[in-house]
Design a protein around this motif. Structure first.
Motif, PDB file in Angstrom:
ATOM      1  N   MET A  33     -22.084  10.649   0.941  1.00 46.22           N
ATOM      2  CA  MET A  33     -22.920   9.563   1.285  1.00 46.22           C
ATOM      3  C   MET A  33     -21.104   8.395   1.266  1.00 46.22           C
ATOM      4  SD  MET A  33     -26.308   9.845   0.849  1.00 46.22           S
ATOM      5  CE  MET A  33     -27.226   8.116   1.799  1.00 46.22           C
ATOM      6  N   PRO A  34     -20.083   8.110   0.181  1.00 42.43           N
ATOM      7  CA  PRO A  34     -19.709   7.167   0.505  1.00 42.43           C
ATOM      8  C   PRO A  34     -18.176   8.165   0.420  1.00 42.43           C
ATOM      9  CG  PRO A  34     -20.303   7.892  -1.950  1.00 42.43           C
ATOM     10  CD  PRO A  34     -21.281   8.943  -0.872  1.00 42.43           C
ATOM     11  N   ASN A  35     -17.707   9.160   0.356  1.00 43.24           N
ATOM     12  CA  ASN A  35     -16.967   9.774   0.664  1.00 43.24           C
ATOM     13  C   ASN A  35     -16.295   9.450   2.624  1.00 43.24           C
ATOM     14  OD1 ASN A  35     -14.787  11.843   1.420  1.00 43.24           O
ATOM     15  ND2 ASN A  35     -15.540  12.723  -0.222  1.00 43.24           N
ATOM     16  N   TYR A  36     -15.874   8.773   2.585  1.00 43.98           N
ATOM     17  CA  TYR A  36     -14.876   8.308   3.920  1.00 43.98           C
ATOM     18  C   TYR A  36     -14.525   9.334   4.619  1.00 43.98           C
ATOM     19  CZ  TYR A  36     -12.886   6.559   8.126  1.00 43.98           C
ATOM     20  OH  TYR A  36     -12.174   5.658   9.022  1.00 43.98           O
ATOM     21  N   THR A  37     -13.940   9.968   3.899  1.00 50.41           N
ATOM     22  CA  THR A  37     -13.495  11.652   4.442  1.00 50.41           C
ATOM     23  C   THR A  37     -13.862  12.364   5.097  1.00 50.41           C
ATOM     24  OG1 THR A  37     -11.160  10.984   3.563  1.00 50.41           O
ATOM     25  CG2 THR A  37     -11.061  13.508   4.266  1.00 50.41           C
ATOM     26  N   ALA A  38     -15.206  12.574   4.180  1.00 50.64           N
ATOM     27  CA  ALA A  38     -16.246  13.751   4.313  1.00 50.64           C
ATOM     28  C   ALA A  38     -16.995  13.150   5.631  1.00 50.64           C
ATOM     29  CB  ALA A  38     -16.844  13.691   3.129  1.00 50.64           C
ATOM     30  N   GLN A  39     -17.258  11.710   5.540  1.00 52.30           N
ATOM     31  CA  GLN A  39     -18.462  11.852   6.606  1.00 52.30           C
ATOM     32  C   GLN A  39     -18.066  11.590   8.217  1.00 52.30           C
ATOM     33  OE1 GLN A  39     -21.309  10.660   6.507  1.00 52.30           O
ATOM     34  NE2 GLN A  39     -21.372  11.135   4.905  1.00 52.30           N
ATOM     35  N   LYS A  40     -15.595  11.580   8.034  1.00 49.71           N
ATOM     36  CA  LYS A  40     -15.512  11.937   9.866  1.00 49.71           C
ATOM     37  C   LYS A  40     -15.263  12.849   9.886  1.00 49.71           C
ATOM     38  CE  LYS A  40     -14.427   9.177  10.939  1.00 49.71           C
ATOM     39  NZ  LYS A  40     -15.349   7.610  12.600  1.00 49.71           N
ATOM     40  N   MET A  41     -15.297  14.453   8.746  1.00 51.69           N
ATOM     41  CA  MET A  41     -14.888  15.144   8.797  1.00 51.69           C
ATOM     42  C   MET A  41     -16.404  15.613   9.913  1.00 51.69           C
ATOM     43  SD  MET A  41     -13.264  16.476   5.642  1.00 51.69           S
ATOM     44  CE  MET A  41     -13.039  18.369   5.680  1.00 51.69           C
ATOM     45  N   ILE A  42     -17.049  15.030   9.473  1.00 51.84           N
ATOM     46  CA  ILE A  42     -18.876  15.755   9.675  1.00 51.84           C
ATOM     47  C   ILE A  42     -19.081  15.302  11.219  1.00 51.84           C
ATOM     48  CG2 ILE A  42     -21.352  16.064   9.421  1.00 51.84           C
ATOM     49  CD1 ILE A  42     -20.924  14.574   6.683  1.00 51.84           C
ATOM     50  N   GLN A  43     -18.789  14.395  11.435  1.00 49.65           N
ATOM     51  CA  GLN A  43     -18.567  13.415  13.059  1.00 49.65           C
ATOM     52  C   GLN A  43     -17.383  14.734  13.706  1.00 49.65           C
ATOM     53  OE1 GLN A  43     -15.570  10.712  13.769  1.00 49.65           O
ATOM     54  NE2 GLN A  43     -17.504   9.638  14.630  1.00 49.65           N
ATOM     55  N   GLU A  44     -16.573  15.256  13.078  1.00 48.13           N
ATOM     56  CA  GLU A  44     -15.899  16.498  13.737  1.00 48.13           C
ATOM     57  C   GLU A  44     -16.532  17.595  14.274  1.00 48.13           C
ATOM     58  OE1 GLU A  44     -11.611  15.983  11.736  1.00 48.13           O
ATOM     59  OE2 GLU A  44     -11.690  14.118  12.344  1.00 48.13           O
ATOM     60  N   ASN A  45     -16.431  17.603  13.078  1.00 44.83           N
ATOM     61  CA  ASN A  45     -17.552  19.140  13.266  1.00 44.83           C
ATOM     62  C   ASN A  45     -18.491  19.252  14.197  1.00 44.83           C
ATOM     63  OD1 ASN A  45     -15.245  19.994  10.906  1.00 44.83           O
ATOM     64  ND2 ASN A  45     -16.543  20.841  10.201  1.00 44.83           N
ATOM     65  N   VAL A  46     -19.813  18.080  14.565  1.00 45.27           N
ATOM     66  CA  VAL A  46     -20.938  17.728  14.618  1.00 45.27           C
ATOM     67  C   VAL A  46     -20.462  18.801  16.308  1.00 45.27           C
ATOM     68  CG1 VAL A  46     -20.916  15.715  15.338  1.00 45.27           C
ATOM     69  CG2 VAL A  46     -23.150  16.989  14.938  1.00 45.27           C
ATOM     70  N   LEU A  47     -18.944  18.198  16.722  1.00 44.79           N
ATOM     71  CA  LEU A  47     -19.359  18.080  18.197  1.00 44.79           C
ATOM     72  C   LEU A  47     -19.098  19.634  18.650  1.00 44.79           C
ATOM     73  CD1 LEU A  47     -15.868  15.732  18.652  1.00 44.79           C
ATOM     74  CD2 LEU A  47     -18.616  15.697  19.182  1.00 44.79           C
ATOM     75  N   SER A  48     -19.421  20.624  18.206  1.00 48.21           N
ATOM     76  CA  SER A  48     -19.216  21.799  18.485  1.00 48.21           C
ATOM     77  C   SER A  48     -21.022  22.395  18.190  1.00 48.21           C
ATOM     78  CB  SER A  48     -18.296  22.928  17.732  1.00 48.21           C
ATOM     79  OG  SER A  48     -17.755  22.743  16.053  1.00 48.21           O
ATOM     80  N   VAL A  49     -21.370  21.653  17.457  1.00 50.59           N
ATOM     81  CA  VAL A  49     -22.850  21.769  16.991  1.00 50.59           C
ATOM     82  C   VAL A  49     -23.607  22.924  18.160  1.00 50.59           C
ATOM     83  CG1 VAL A  49     -24.864  21.756  15.225  1.00 50.59           C
ATOM     84  CG2 VAL A  49     -22.603  21.277  14.196  1.00 50.59           C
ATOM     85  N   PHE A  50     -23.995  21.550  18.672  1.00 47.41           N
ATOM     86  CA  PHE A  50     -24.562  22.124  20.283  1.00 47.41           C
ATOM     87  C   PHE A  50     -24.787  23.352  21.345  1.00 47.41           C
ATOM     88  CE2 PHE A  50     -26.706  18.344  17.795  1.00 47.41           C
ATOM     89  CZ  PHE A  50     -27.329  18.672  16.810  1.00 47.41           C
ATOM     90  N   SER A  51     -25.800  23.281  21.889  1.00 49.90           N
ATOM     91  CA  SER A  51     -25.433  24.209  23.353  1.00 49.90           C
ATOM     92  C   SER A  51     -26.383  24.033  23.902  1.00 49.90           C
ATOM     93  CB  SER A  51     -24.778  25.550  22.992  1.00 49.90           C
ATOM     94  OG  SER A  51     -25.366  26.534  22.463  1.00 49.90           O
ATOM     95  N   ILE A  52     -26.732  24.482  25.267  1.00 56.38           N
ATOM     96  CA  ILE A  52     -27.780  25.030  25.979  1.00 56.38           C
ATOM     97  C   ILE A  52     -28.070  26.304  25.867  1.00 56.38           C
ATOM     98  CG2 ILE A  52     -28.922  24.807  28.115  1.00 56.38           C
ATOM     99  CD1 ILE A  52     -28.161  22.095  27.056  1.00 56.38           C
ATOM    100  N   THR A  53     -28.672  26.826  25.573  1.00 55.98           N
ATOM    101  CA  THR A  53     -29.452  27.915  25.802  1.00 55.98           C
ATOM    102  C   THR A  53     -29.946  28.632  26.213  1.00 55.98           C
ATOM    103  OG1 THR A  53     -31.372  27.588  23.649  1.00 55.98           O
ATOM    104  CG2 THR A  53     -28.075  28.121  22.836  1.00 55.98           C
ATOM    105  N   ASN A  54     -31.266  27.770  26.918  1.00 57.19           N
ATOM    106  CA  ASN A  54     -32.227  28.581  27.783  1.00 57.19           C
ATOM    107  C   ASN A  54     -32.944  27.212  28.855  1.00 57.19           C
ATOM    108  OD1 ASN A  54     -34.009  30.713  28.932  1.00 57.19           O
ATOM    109  ND2 ASN A  54     -35.353  29.921  27.367  1.00 57.19           N
ATOM    110  N   VAL A  55     -32.699  27.981  29.955  1.00 55.76           N
ATOM    111  CA  VAL A  55     -33.800  27.077  30.940  1.00 55.76           C
ATOM    112  C   VAL A  55     -34.590  27.453  31.373  1.00 55.76           C
ATOM    113  CG1 VAL A  55     -33.796  25.510  32.484  1.00 55.76           C
ATOM    114  CG2 VAL A  55     -31.703  25.002  31.396  1.00 55.76           C
ATOM    115  N   THR A  56     -35.989  27.093  31.121  1.00 56.40           N
ATOM    116  CA  THR A  56     -37.579  27.847  31.932  1.00 56.40           C
ATOM    117  C   THR A  56     -37.765  26.554  32.909  1.00 56.40           C
ATOM    118  OG1 THR A  56     -39.255  26.881  30.384  1.00 56.40           O
ATOM    119  CG2 THR A  56     -37.026  28.968  29.522  1.00 56.40           C
ATOM    120  N   GLN A  57     -38.385  27.422  33.994  1.00 59.23           N
ATOM    121  CA  GLN A  57     -39.014  26.458  34.973  1.00 59.23           C
ATOM    122  C   GLN A  57     -40.471  26.663  34.635  1.00 59.23           C
ATOM    123  OE1 GLN A  57     -36.804  24.886  36.570  1.00 59.23           O
ATOM    124  NE2 GLN A  57     -34.817  25.694  36.078  1.00 59.23           N
TER     125      GLN A  57
END
Length: 254
Positions: A230-254
């Motif tokens: 939490m107090p580690n600036y470098t670690a916090q910015k690395m998490i911010q960068e890594n989260v960009l690839s975490v999510f995806s659309i996997t299904n859409v149901t009507q």
């Protein structure tokens, strides 16, 4: 009399034609709901196996998860005409509580069409205000004032090297502290380009691939960065960068 009949018939046909044109231009509306699923690459992670499943990260560390909670906000859908529909509220998810996997906005009615989804990881600067959200306060979701205040974006805890020499990690994300008096907003804008076709009442499934937190673009070495982050600036910015690839659309149901 004949001329009068022809005039009336012509007027009727004009109105009928206009009515048909108006019907053609009407756009139907649909209700939109969201559900969030969670995986570690190809392994489903949920309340049934959250604390029992052993996974391996990109750096080769064997991991057991003990807790995973996160927050997203400002969900919005943009159609092919560039029209954006924003949904009120935020979504707090606790993988131990399956009732938190779903999100139904109050203002969830939009025109049918083809859309893409965008949302904020955590809170942006405008929303990330200390003590504002009673439910998050009750969940002990606050980010320490000495680290910039506001709220957590992520609490991800567990043990690593569980097959050799188990050690704890606390993979937490929020405001980044530059130094004692300076802090940096650390939210991320998640833009998912997969087209979402909405033709009727629709549920959009968004998947979180938890493994991505540890591998893209930064391969995470828990032997170096485990706790406290939490107090580690470098670690916090690395998490911010890594989260960009975490999510995806996997299904859409009507």
């Amino acid at each position: 009399m004949k001329k009068t009949f022809i005039l009336l018939l012509s007027t009727f046909l004009i109105f009928a034609s206009c009515a048909e044109d108006n019907d053609d231009n009407l756009v139907a509306n649909a209700n939109v709901n969201f559900t969030f699923s969670h995986t570690w690459d190809n392994t489903i992670i949920n309340n049934n196996n959250l604390t029992t499943e052993t996974v391996v990260n990109a750096n080769g560390e064997s991991i057991n998860i003990t807790r995973l909670r996160y927050l997203v906000s400002r969900l919005q859908l943009t159609n092919t005409a560039g029209e954006t529909y924003s949904f009120d509220g935020y979504k707090f998810t606790d993988l131990e509580a399956p009732n938190t996997y779903n999100f139904t906005p109050v203002n969830n009615t939009i025109p049918t069409g083809t859309y893409t989804l965008k949302f904020v990881w955590g809170f942006n600067e405008e929303d990330n205000i200390d003590g504002t959200y009673l439910d998050l306060n009750s969940a002990s979701w606050n980010w320490p004032t000495m680290l910039g205040g506001g709220y957590h974006f992520l609490q991800f805890d567990g043990m690593y090297n569980v097959d050799t020499s188990p050690s704890p990690f606390n993979f937490h994300n929020g405001t980044a502290r530059v130094d004692t008096d300076n802090f940096e907003q650390n939210f991320a804008i998640i833009e998912l380009e997969t087209p979402i076709v909405i033709t009727n009442n629709t549920t959009i499934n968004v998947n979180m691939n938890i493994a991505e937190f540890f591998k893209n673009p930064n391969t995470w070495d828990l032997n170096v960065l485990d706790t406290p982050l939490m107090p580690n600036y470098t670690a916090q910015k690395m998490i911010q960068e890594n989260v960009l690839s975490v999510f995806s659309i996997t299904n859409v149901t009507q």
